[in-house]
Design a protein around this motif. Structure first.
Motif, PDB file in Angstrom:
ATOM      1  N   LEU A 118       0.928  -1.087   0.027  1.00  0.00           N
ATOM      2  CA  LEU A 118      -0.021   0.260   0.020  1.00  0.00           C
ATOM      3  C   LEU A 118       0.958   1.242   0.217  1.00  0.00           C
ATOM      4  N   ILE A 119       1.926   1.238   0.649  1.00  0.00           N
ATOM      5  CA  ILE A 119       2.901   2.386   0.857  1.00  0.00           C
ATOM      6  C   ILE A 119       3.244   2.506  -0.689  1.00  0.00           C
ATOM      7  N   ILE A 120       3.773   1.801  -1.641  1.00  0.00           N
ATOM      8  CA  ILE A 120       4.077   1.962  -2.617  1.00  0.00           C
ATOM      9  C   ILE A 120       2.921   2.646  -3.568  1.00  0.00           C
ATOM     10  N   LEU A 121       1.725   2.154  -3.370  1.00  0.00           N
ATOM     11  CA  LEU A 121       0.874   2.639  -4.318  1.00  0.00           C
ATOM     12  C   LEU A 121       0.494   4.215  -3.649  1.00  0.00           C
ATOM     13  N   GLN A 122       0.371   4.341  -2.455  1.00  0.00           N
ATOM     14  CA  GLN A 122       0.412   5.862  -1.900  1.00  0.00           C
ATOM     15  C   GLN A 122       1.548   6.756  -2.418  1.00  0.00           C
ATOM     16  N   ALA A 123       2.747   6.362  -2.390  1.00  0.00           N
ATOM     17  CA  ALA A 123       3.754   7.063  -2.504  1.00  0.00           C
ATOM     18  C   ALA A 123       3.704   7.349  -4.298  1.00  0.00           C
ATOM     19  N   VAL A 124       3.312   6.472  -5.081  1.00  0.00           N
ATOM     20  CA  VAL A 124       3.065   6.856  -6.501  1.00  0.00           C
ATOM     21  C   VAL A 124       1.935   7.941  -6.796  1.00  0.00           C
ATOM     22  N   TRP A 125       0.828   7.495  -5.838  1.00  0.00           N
ATOM     23  CA  TRP A 125      -0.229   8.354  -5.840  1.00  0.00           C
ATOM     24  C   TRP A 125       0.279   9.790  -5.751  1.00  0.00           C
ATOM     25  N   PHE A 126       1.127   9.913  -4.714  1.00  0.00           N
ATOM     26  CA  PHE A 126       1.335  11.250  -4.139  1.00  0.00           C
ATOM     27  C   PHE A 126       2.311  12.073  -5.372  1.00  0.00           C
ATOM     28  N   ILE A 127       3.202  11.456  -5.766  1.00  0.00           N
ATOM     29  CA  ILE A 127       4.137  12.008  -6.920  1.00  0.00           C
ATOM     30  C   ILE A 127       3.756  12.011  -8.330  1.00  0.00           C
ATOM     31  N   LEU A 128       2.340  11.414  -8.462  1.00  0.00           N
ATOM     32  CA  LEU A 128       2.030  11.425  -9.915  1.00  0.00           C
ATOM     33  C   LEU A 128       1.914  12.536 -10.695  1.00  0.00           C
ATOM     34  N   PHE A 138      -5.768  17.655  -9.885  1.00  0.00           N
ATOM     35  CA  PHE A 138      -7.110  18.181  -9.629  1.00  0.00           C
ATOM     36  C   PHE A 138      -8.014  17.056  -9.931  1.00  0.00           C
ATOM     37  N   ALA A 139      -7.896  16.316 -10.658  1.00  0.00           N
ATOM     38  CA  ALA A 139      -8.633  14.889 -10.997  1.00  0.00           C
ATOM     39  C   ALA A 139      -8.491  13.982  -9.869  1.00  0.00           C
ATOM     40  N   GLN A 140      -7.224  13.817  -9.543  1.00  0.00           N
ATOM     41  CA  GLN A 140      -6.961  12.891  -8.299  1.00  0.00           C
ATOM     42  C   GLN A 140      -7.655  13.364  -6.930  1.00  0.00           C
ATOM     43  N   SER A 141      -7.958  14.639  -6.762  1.00  0.00           N
ATOM     44  CA  SER A 141      -8.183  15.249  -5.456  1.00  0.00           C
ATOM     45  C   SER A 141      -9.815  14.798  -5.338  1.00  0.00           C
ATOM     46  N   PHE A 142     -10.425  14.394  -6.409  1.00  0.00           N
ATOM     47  CA  PHE A 142     -12.007  14.065  -6.190  1.00  0.00           C
ATOM     48  C   PHE A 142     -11.922  12.447  -5.632  1.00  0.00           C
ATOM     49  N   ALA A 143     -10.989  11.654  -5.830  1.00  0.00           N
ATOM     50  CA  ALA A 143     -10.655  10.297  -5.264  1.00  0.00           C
ATOM     51  C   ALA A 143     -10.713  10.225  -3.656  1.00  0.00           C
ATOM     52  N   ALA A 144     -11.354   9.046  -3.017  1.00  0.00           N
ATOM     53  CA  ALA A 144     -11.312   9.008  -1.712  1.00  0.00           C
ATOM     54  C   ALA A 144     -10.032   8.000  -1.412  1.00  0.00           C
ATOM     55  N   PHE A 145      -8.824   8.859  -1.552  1.00  0.00           N
ATOM     56  CA  PHE A 145      -7.572   7.899  -1.631  1.00  0.00           C
ATOM     57  C   PHE A 145      -6.585   8.903  -0.865  1.00  0.00           C
ATOM     58  N   GLU A 146      -5.938   8.049   0.271  1.00  0.00           N
ATOM     59  CA  GLU A 146      -5.011   8.691   0.948  1.00  0.00           C
ATOM     60  C   GLU A 146      -3.710   8.481   0.376  1.00  0.00           C
ATOM     61  N   LYS A 187      -4.534  12.504   0.277  1.00  0.00           N
ATOM     62  CA  LYS A 187      -5.326  13.208  -0.236  1.00  0.00           C
ATOM     63  C   LYS A 187      -4.759  14.195  -1.194  1.00  0.00           C
ATOM     64  N   MET A 188      -4.932  14.313  -2.546  1.00  0.00           N
ATOM     65  CA  MET A 188      -4.275  15.093  -3.404  1.00  0.00           C
ATOM     66  C   MET A 188      -5.249  16.323  -3.418  1.00  0.00           C
ATOM     67  N   SER A 189      -4.677  17.572  -3.576  1.00  0.00           N
ATOM     68  CA  SER A 189      -5.457  18.760  -3.901  1.00  0.00           C
ATOM     69  C   SER A 189      -4.869  19.725  -4.967  1.00  0.00           C
ATOM     70  N   LEU A 190      -5.767  20.841  -5.272  1.00  0.00           N
ATOM     71  CA  LEU A 190      -5.337  21.425  -6.392  1.00  0.00           C
ATOM     72  C   LEU A 190      -4.081  22.007  -6.193  1.00  0.00           C
ATOM     73  N   LEU A 191      -3.776  22.748  -4.722  1.00  0.00           N
ATOM     74  CA  LEU A 191      -2.425  23.426  -4.435  1.00  0.00           C
ATOM     75  C   LEU A 191      -1.241  22.419  -4.360  1.00  0.00           C
ATOM     76  N   LEU A 192      -1.447  21.293  -3.820  1.00  0.00           N
ATOM     77  CA  LEU A 192      -0.456  20.268  -3.672  1.00  0.00           C
ATOM     78  C   LEU A 192      -0.002  19.907  -5.214  1.00  0.00           C
ATOM     79  N   ALA A 193      -0.958  19.523  -6.067  1.00  0.00           N
ATOM     80  CA  ALA A 193      -0.574  19.040  -7.204  1.00  0.00           C
ATOM     81  C   ALA A 193       0.270  20.479  -8.273  1.00  0.00           C
TER      82      ALA A 193
END
Ligand code: CTP
Ligand code: MG
Length: 173
Positions: free
Chosen positions: A4-14, A73-81, A83-89
């Motif tokens: 899960l950590i790998i998925l979360q890290a990839v999600w974060f850096i996408l 911004f599209a990622q920010s609508f997903a319920a996945f930790e 949490k992505m946001s427009l500003l973070l992206a």
């Protein structure tokens, strides 16, 4: 191993990955390149070499940030930790491409020409800078950082080999 950590890290850096992939794809579109300009406008540094070189352009930089930010911004609508946001992206995308630009500045200073490979720096420039910029809104997560640092060069190699097989690239690296 916690997958899960790998998925979360990839999600974060996408967003940073998307931002970094955009300029090389854009460079293939002739019509867009017609009104593109290098970020240093062709000027040299005091050492007589280009400031950034022909490979760093305004449209690559700006559209890369826009694409990475929209994707996030599209990622920010997903319920996945996490949490992505427009500003973070936006921070991850602009950080990524700023890191890439700073890397090219130093690449020119050590005498490497545009497009010459600079191992490790070429792969990690944008992720390190993306993490640095993200610190404005996201506390440093060393697990994500480690996963991304290890995974990025591997993904880089795999995508390059695929690009080479498909005929987009002359060399498999
Ligand atoms: N690119 C761009 N604008 C940017 C970054 C990249 O237009 N800000 C495009 C250029 O066409 C560049 C290609 O994407 O050639 C690949 O990017 P990169 O590998 O970062 O640039 P290099 O050409 O290898 O240049 P350098 O040696 O400065 O890294
Ligand atoms: Mg390159």
């Amino acid at each position: 191993m916690d997958w899960l950590i790998i998925l979360q890290a990839v999600w974060f850096i996408l967003p940073a990955y998307i931002a970094n992939m955009t300029p090389p794809l854009l460079s293939k579109i002739k019509f867009i390149q017609g009104f593109n300009k290098p970020m240093d406008f062709g000027r040299n540094f005091s050492d007589g070499k280009r400031i950034f070189g022909e490979g760093k352009t305004w449209l690559g930089f700006i559209l890369g940030i826009i694409c990475g930010t929209i994707f996030g911004f599209a990622q920010s609508f997903a319920a996945f930790e996490p949490k992505m946001s427009l500003l973070l992206a936006f921070l991850l995308s602009s950080g990524g491409l700023t890191g890439d630009l700073v890397k090219s500045f130093f690449k020119r200073r050590v005498g490497l020409e545009r497009g010459k490979s600079w191992p490790v720096m070429d792969q990690l420039d944008f992720v390190v800078a993306a993490f640095a910029f993200s610190l404005f809104v996201f506390p440093f997560n060393w697990k994500y950082f480690l996963v991304v640092i290890v995974l990025t060069p591997i993904l880089h190699l795999v995508t390059n080999i695929i690009g080479w097989k498909l005929g987009f690239k002359k060399e498999p690296w």
